[in-house]
Design a protein around this motif. Structure first.
Motif: not given
Length: 312
Positions: A277-285, A297-302
């Motif tokens: 959102q707005h050129n910023t990563i807010v979540n990883v799935t 995922l693991c803690v590093k990936g997420r």
């Protein structure tokens, strides 16, 4: 050298009728799998493609000829000659009632677009069983006895009317939105992580999701993989980043973009869906149908994405 070729288990096809349309599906499939294969979007809350069904929410109920009661499509296996109806008055009434009960007891305002669409489609009246939980202001949560909501029988529940639990830097627990779907318990347990850091505690109105001995999350067995976040359908579990953006009114889910990439922390090859959102990563799935992660995922990936955008 053996020339044996290993094949998957061969399943015969059975014929079922879905709302009057006969289709062939593999034996052992659930009714929900058959419906989704035909493009029928049956409502679900406690079901996920990467978890074993728990039959908790009862939103996916359908009518099966010969059955005295409605059956959960997420768990009932198809049978040859089965006749299923998904849009009868009985089915619609059941789904509407379940959604109304949920909306009147917990805050569903941060559920996905599908849930909001179902509530409109079934004409859900969140006031029917009392004031809707979503109407309660944040101040009201804090002025009540922390962690408790008085039920009609005088007992108390810890799944509504309680402050947000923020005790670590990665994710928060907003149990005022928890519908006790058990998906987080399954993901933390035998369906994915095998950490068993959380489980259902209490009985009746006092049933809630809790850590072992109700300890603070940093003192529990949690490894912060965030797989509980990945399966939560209501926003009861969310990343700290998302929580803070929602609190400040900066959350912009409608304009969010998703880009798939490969995690670079190790050589396993997990696919990551970067929510921006707005050129910023807010979540990883991760995609639930990915052959490596199956959505987990693991803690590093997420959570290990801050270095990509050089956040402080």
């Amino acid at each position: 050298m053996s020339n044996t070729v290993m094949l998957g288990r061969i399943r015969r096809m059975v014929t079922v009728s879905l709302d009057g349309v006969e289709v062939k599906v593999p034996e052992g499939s659930t009714i929900l799998e058959a419906l989704r294969g035909q493009g029928v979007q049956t409502p679900t809350l406690c079901w996920a493609p990467n978890l074993e069904p728990v039959n908790a929410c009862r939103v996916c109920m359908v009518e099966v000829e010969g059955s005295r009661v409605l059956v959960p499509s997420c768990a009932r296996a198809v049978q040859d000659g089965m006749q299923v109806r998904t849009d009868t008055e009985k089915v619609r009434h059941s789904r509407k009632m379940v959604l109304e009960l949920l909306a009147s007891s917990v805050d569903l305002s941060q559920t996905g677009q599908d849930v909001q669409r179902w509530m409109r489609e079934y004409g859900v009246d969140a006031d029917r069983y009392g004031p809707p939980a979503a109407a309660a202001e944040e101040g009201e949560r804090d002025t009540r006895q922390p962690g408790h909501h008085h039920a009609p029988d005088g007992s108390t529940a810890e799944t509504v009317a309680q402050p947000v639990k923020v005790d670590n830097d990665l994710y928060v627990r907003d149990y005022a939105r928890c519908i006790m779907c058990y998906k987080c318990v399954k993901a933390c347990g035998t369906d994915a992580q095998y950490t068993f850091a959380i489980a259902a505690a209490g009985r009746g109105f006092d049933t809630r999701i809790a850590t072992e001995y109700n300890t603070e999350l940093p003192d529990s067995a949690c490894v912060y993989c965030g797989n509980c976040i990945g399966v939560c359908p209501t926003g009861a579990l969310k990343s700290v980043v998302e929580h803070e953006l929602r609190e400040t009114g900066e959350w912009d889910g409608e304009n969010e973009t998703v880009t798939t990439t490969i995690c670079s922390f190790c050589g396993v090859g997990c696919n990551l869906d970067l929510h921006v959102q707005h050129n910023t990563i807010v979540n990883v799935t991760s995609p639930s149908d990915h052959s490596v992660t199956h959505g987990h995922l693991c803690v590093k990936g997420r959570f290990g994405f801050q270095h990509v955008q050089n956040l402080p």
